[in-house]
Motif scaffolding. Structure first.
Motif, PDB file in Angstrom:
ATOM      1  N   HIS A 182       5.643 -11.716   9.367  1.00  0.00           N
ATOM      2  CA  HIS A 182       4.298 -11.159   9.272  1.00  0.00           C
ATOM      3  C   HIS A 182       3.858 -10.936   7.832  1.00  0.00           C
ATOM      4  O   HIS A 182       2.806 -10.361   7.577  1.00  0.00           O
ATOM      5  N   CYS A 183       4.690 -11.373   6.901  1.00  0.00           N
ATOM      6  CA  CYS A 183       4.329 -11.250   5.480  1.00  0.00           C
ATOM      7  C   CYS A 183       3.161 -12.189   5.194  1.00  0.00           C
ATOM      8  O   CYS A 183       3.097 -13.306   5.722  1.00  0.00           O
ATOM      9  N   ILE A 184       2.245 -11.738   4.334  1.00  0.00           N
ATOM     10  CA  ILE A 184       1.055 -12.557   4.037  1.00  0.00           C
ATOM     11  C   ILE A 184       1.440 -13.919   3.451  1.00  0.00           C
ATOM     12  O   ILE A 184       0.746 -14.908   3.644  1.00  0.00           O
ATOM     13  N   THR A 185       2.611 -13.982   2.792  1.00  0.00           N
ATOM     14  CA  THR A 185       3.016 -15.257   2.172  1.00  0.00           C
ATOM     15  C   THR A 185       3.539 -16.265   3.191  1.00  0.00           C
ATOM     16  O   THR A 185       3.679 -17.443   2.877  1.00  0.00           O
ATOM     17  N   THR A 186       3.866 -15.801   4.410  1.00  0.00           N
ATOM     18  CA  THR A 186       4.378 -16.745   5.410  1.00  0.00           C
ATOM     19  C   THR A 186       3.308 -17.099   6.438  1.00  0.00           C
ATOM     20  O   THR A 186       3.531 -17.888   7.339  1.00  0.00           O
ATOM     21  N   GLU A 199      11.444 -18.127   0.353  1.00  0.00           N
ATOM     22  CA  GLU A 199      10.545 -17.822   1.466  1.00  0.00           C
ATOM     23  C   GLU A 199      10.860 -16.422   1.990  1.00  0.00           C
ATOM     24  O   GLU A 199      12.020 -16.083   2.244  1.00  0.00           O
ATOM     25  N   CYS A 200       9.825 -15.610   2.171  1.00  0.00           N
ATOM     26  CA  CYS A 200      10.029 -14.260   2.700  1.00  0.00           C
ATOM     27  C   CYS A 200      10.483 -14.346   4.162  1.00  0.00           C
ATOM     28  O   CYS A 200       9.882 -15.059   4.964  1.00  0.00           O
ATOM     29  N   PRO A 201      11.562 -13.625   4.516  1.00  0.00           N
ATOM     30  CA  PRO A 201      12.058 -13.688   5.895  1.00  0.00           C
ATOM     31  C   PRO A 201      11.171 -12.937   6.899  1.00  0.00           C
ATOM     32  O   PRO A 201      11.357 -13.087   8.112  1.00  0.00           O
ATOM     33  N   TYR A 216       4.939  -8.345  -1.767  1.00  0.00           N
ATOM     34  CA  TYR A 216       3.850  -8.141  -0.798  1.00  0.00           C
ATOM     35  C   TYR A 216       4.246  -7.237   0.353  1.00  0.00           C
ATOM     36  O   TYR A 216       3.448  -6.439   0.816  1.00  0.00           O
ATOM     37  N   CYS A 217       5.484  -7.367   0.870  1.00  0.00           N
ATOM     38  CA  CYS A 217       5.846  -6.590   2.062  1.00  0.00           C
ATOM     39  C   CYS A 217       7.111  -5.760   1.866  1.00  0.00           C
ATOM     40  O   CYS A 217       7.557  -5.092   2.804  1.00  0.00           O
ATOM     41  N   ASP A 218       7.696  -5.820   0.660  1.00  0.00           N
ATOM     42  CA  ASP A 218       8.877  -5.021   0.313  1.00  0.00           C
ATOM     43  C   ASP A 218      10.168  -5.418   1.031  1.00  0.00           C
ATOM     44  O   ASP A 218      11.172  -4.722   0.924  1.00  0.00           O
TER      45      ASP A 218
HETATM   46 ZN    ZN Z   1       7.143 -10.648   2.249  1.00  0.00          ZN
END
Ligand code: ZN
Ligand code: CTP
Length: 154
Positions: A114-118, A109-111, A138-140
């Motif tokens: 505001h990442c599109i995947t979360t 899970e991206c921490p 997606y958000c680096d």
């Molecule tokens: Zn992300």
């Protein structure tokens, strides 16, 4: 040590033995594979036993299921020294080391909140595997340590 002294859980008939997991990481290995035991398959977990190579190691035995190389490569992120043994009729018919995949999809899970995947989008997480960690494509955002804390719940 004799074989009997070393054998803490029985040999398995058919399935997969994940050996040489760094001591203490077995539950994280199962989490990253999405295995939680609720589907009823026999599962043996040995933790923190002496190992010449690793000091202490964990072993996971999954009866009745042969894990594919793609499936197990994600666990190289938390158990880089792991050995995968495929067992058929009590014999080890395949043995290989895990290798680092180029990307891991739908596992971490991206921490970044505001990442599109979360957000509530049907977009699977995707991380590029680097030497120093993993980077969200997606958000680096880069996760450098304790990847196990970022495993998506199965
Ligand atoms: Zn992300
Ligand atoms: N194993 C098992 N059931 C079997 C066969 C093997 O649970 N029917 C387990 C062994 O207990 C060991 C692992 O699978 O943890 C690998 O087996 P094997 O290759 O026979 O052991 P080693 O030679 O000690 O492995 P390595 O050289 O990879 O350390």
């Amino acid at each position: 040590m004799s074989d009997n002294q070393k054998l803490r859980v029985s040999k398995i008939h058919n399935g997969t033995v994940i050996d040489h997991i760094a001591g203490g990481q077995a539950l994280n290995v199962l989490a990253i594979l999405g295995i939680d035991g609720t589907d009823g398959e026999p599962l043996s977990i040995v933790m923190n036993v002496p190992s010449d190579r690793l000091g202490t190691k964990d072993i996971v035995k999954i009866e009745g299921r042969e894990l594919s190389e793609a499936e197990v490569d994600v666990l190289s992120l938390i158990a880089p020294a792991a050995t995968i043994n495929i067992i058929r009729d009590y014999d080890v018919v395949e043995k290989h080391r895990v290798s680092r995949p180029e990307t891991v999809v739908g596992v971490l899970e991206c921490p970044n909140q505001h990442c599109i995947t979360t957000e509530n989008e049907p977009i699977e997480s995707r991380f590029e595997v680097l030497d120093e960690g993993v980077r969200c494509v997606y958000c680096d955002t880069i996760i450098r340590e304790d990847l196990a804390a970022h495993i998506l719940a199965g």
